[in-house]
Design an enzyme around this catalytic site. Sequence first.
Site, short mmCIF file in Angstrom:
data_model
loop_
_atom_site.label_atom_id
_atom_site.label_comp_id
_atom_site.label_asym_id
_atom_site.label_seq_id
_atom_site.Cartn_x
_atom_site.Cartn_y
_atom_site.Cartn_z
N GLU A 294 0.84 -1.21 0.00
CA GLU A 294 0.00 0.00 0.00
C GLU A 294 0.87 1.25 0.00
O GLU A 294 0.92 1.98 0.98
CB GLU A 294 -0.93 -0.01 1.22
CG GLU A 294 -0.21 -0.46 2.47
CD GLU A 294 -1.09 -0.62 3.69
OE1 GLU A 294 -2.31 -0.74 3.54
OE2 GLU A 294 -0.52 -0.61 4.79
N ARG A 334 5.75 19.90 5.39
CA ARG A 334 6.92 19.03 5.51
C ARG A 334 8.24 19.76 5.80
O ARG A 334 9.01 19.28 6.62
CB ARG A 334 7.04 18.14 4.26
CG ARG A 334 5.84 17.19 4.10
CD ARG A 334 5.99 16.21 2.95
NE ARG A 334 7.07 15.28 3.17
CZ ARG A 334 8.29 15.36 2.62
NH1 ARG A 334 8.57 16.34 1.77
NH2 ARG A 334 9.20 14.48 2.89
N CYS A 365 2.77 33.25 9.95
CA CYS A 365 3.41 33.95 11.07
C CYS A 365 4.18 33.00 11.98
O CYS A 365 3.80 32.77 13.13
CB CYS A 365 2.37 34.72 11.85
SG CYS A 365 1.52 35.91 10.80
#
Length: 441
Positions: A294, A334, A365
């Site tokens: 998978e 990421r 921010c």
Amino acid sequence: MKTANQDIKPITTKINEKGNIEIGGCDLVELANEYSTPLYVFDEETIRAITKSYKDAFKAYPKMKMMFASKAFMTKAICKIMQEEGFGLDLCSGGEIYTAKSADFDMKKTLFNGNNKTYEELCMALDYGIGTISVDNFFELAILDNIAKSQNKTVRILLRITPGIECHTHEYIQTGHLDSKFGFDLTQVDNAIELIKEEYTNLQLIGLHAHIGSQIFEKKVFYDEVDVIFKEIKRIKDKHNITLSEINLGGGLGIKYTENDKPISIYEIAETIIESIEEHSKKYNVEEPYLFIEPGRSIVGTAGVTIYTAGSSKQVPNGRRYQAVDGGMADNARPSLYQAKYTVEVANKPKEEEKEIVTIAGRFCESGDILAKDVNLPIIEEGDIICFYDTGAYGYSMSSNYNRVLKPAAVLVNNGKSDIIINRQTYEQLCENDIIPERLN
Ligand SMILES: *Cc1c(COP(=O)(O)O)cnc(C)c1O
């Protein structure tokens, strides 16, 4: 044979006669004008090329079943593509189950997986006719059997095990080592099986499930994973007289984010896994089981890019030059989550020679909202279209509304056509769940 996960760019990427980057026959600058930015762009040909590579690479193993780990990128359009390609879906939340069902996905071909599925989600899984549930822990065994008994159903289950294999990837994306939050430790498997046999009689144990981590570049870990699982199947057969007929090896195959990444071919992974299965099924005298894998990242990662518009910039005296774009950590978590690196180009001047070292900053921010540090690019001007490659996996799926910035749209491109697959969020949608209590009005 080389496969698309080994390249940084989608397979249809070129520079067109206008001198702009084009993907799936669509000019990225024109897409930016038409749909605005930030925009996720997915190349259908690349997604389908990879699913075909997976099917082709594993065709030597007749009992092969392909799945897509939907958490990498889940929308109804992706469900349709996966259904057409003959893939099942690995789902890990009520929301993913709901999305699959809403896309009329064949629920028999789904697996529900996760370390803390709620009572409501497990009920939903049974109501929606989920194919198999990968049970992660003792608590889940108990509640799942309880639900199954109350609905008078038998549920096909896998046991998620922790195989004790370390892979050399970021700590946050390792899952198969022994001290992990996921799955049964191998020393707990016997106890789980006793409970299934004696008490949890509405659970039907079909096989074992493991997943060793993500962004993996080595094939040996898959060889070892098969070894651990076969040892366990043999042990379970001898000790409990149960023959397990399915194994699920998880996902994890890496992709090429930058020139430093050296992912391996899908064909090499397949060869290693099939060899290991043949060898270990002989060694332990176990019949070859149905094999599930998978992958998530390697299916959609390379196919997706994000385009941004360049805005303000800042030269720190005697320091870095920062170029800000109209997105950042809320559409791509990421870099700030695990220092992920990307390849960046300017879509309207991909060939320009003049270069400078620049840091691409997000608009959110947080000082940590840096999308790419010290990259070598042409001189960027306001309005330039900046393209980040390999954002197809864990980009949109990890996105948030931080700073109440709207989630971007996504388009699917193919052969010069672009179709919206996710609408850009609206300000109305942003506020639709907000409620002002009477006494504040
Ligand atoms: C995340 C996950 C996958 C997919 O991993 P990729 O690295 O995206 O291929 C597969 N199986 C399980 C159980 C997972 O948690």
